[in-house]
Design a protein around this motif. Structure first.
Motif, mmCIF file in Angstrom:
data_model
loop_
_atom_site.group_PDB
_atom_site.id
_atom_site.type_symbol
_atom_site.label_atom_id
_atom_site.label_comp_id
_atom_site.label_asym_id
_atom_site.label_seq_id
_atom_site.Cartn_x
_atom_site.Cartn_y
_atom_site.Cartn_z
ATOM 1 N N MET A 1 28.132 80.044 35.614
ATOM 2 C CA MET A 1 29.210 80.200 36.557
ATOM 3 C C MET A 1 28.650 80.384 37.974
ATOM 4 N N LYS A 2 27.606 81.186 38.112
ATOM 5 C CA LYS A 2 27.016 81.453 39.421
ATOM 6 C C LYS A 2 26.444 80.176 40.038
ATOM 7 N N LYS A 3 25.931 79.275 39.214
ATOM 8 C CA LYS A 3 25.351 78.028 39.715
ATOM 9 C C LYS A 3 26.411 77.079 40.268
ATOM 10 N N GLU A 4 27.665 77.279 39.882
ATOM 11 C CA GLU A 4 28.740 76.382 40.280
ATOM 12 C C GLU A 4 29.405 76.766 41.595
ATOM 13 N N THR A 5 29.049 77.890 42.189
ATOM 14 C CA THR A 5 29.699 78.338 43.414
ATOM 15 C C THR A 5 28.696 79.025 44.338
ATOM 16 N N THR A 6 28.984 79.001 45.617
ATOM 17 C CA THR A 6 28.178 79.744 46.579
ATOM 18 C C THR A 6 28.871 81.045 46.967
#
Length: 73
Positions: A1-6
Motif C-alpha cells: 500500500m505504501k508503495k502505491e502512494t506518496t
C-alpha cells in the motif's frame, strides 16, 4: 500500500493494532493523543515493551490534549 502512494497513510486503532504494526516494522511515525482523565487503574497501551529505535519525539499541547509524535528509524 505504501508503495502505491506518496501521501501519508493514517490508521486509527488501539494497542492491539499498534502492537501488530510495530512487530512487523510497518510504523515510521506514531501520533499519540493523550486526554488526561483520572480513572484510578489503567490499562497498558501496548501491553509490553518494544525494542525500537526512535529518531525523534515531538510534544505539542492543544488546550488540555497532549500530542506526542514518535518518529521511528
Amino acid at each position: 500500500m505504501k508503495k502505491e502512494t506518496t501521501r501519508d497513510i493514517s490508521v486509527i486503532g488501539g494497542g492491539n493494532l499498534i502492537t501488530s504494526l510495530l512487530n512487523n516494522g510497518l510504523l515510521d511515525e506514531l501520533n499519540l493523543y493523550i486526554v488526561p482523565i483520572l480513572l484510578g487503574d489503567g490499562i497498558r497501551f501496548l501491553g509490553k515493551t518494544y525494542d525500537v529505535s526512535v529518531k525523534s519525539t515531538i510534544l505539542e499541547d492543544y488546550k488540555g490534549t497532549t500530542k506526542i509524535t514518535y518518529i521511528f528509524n
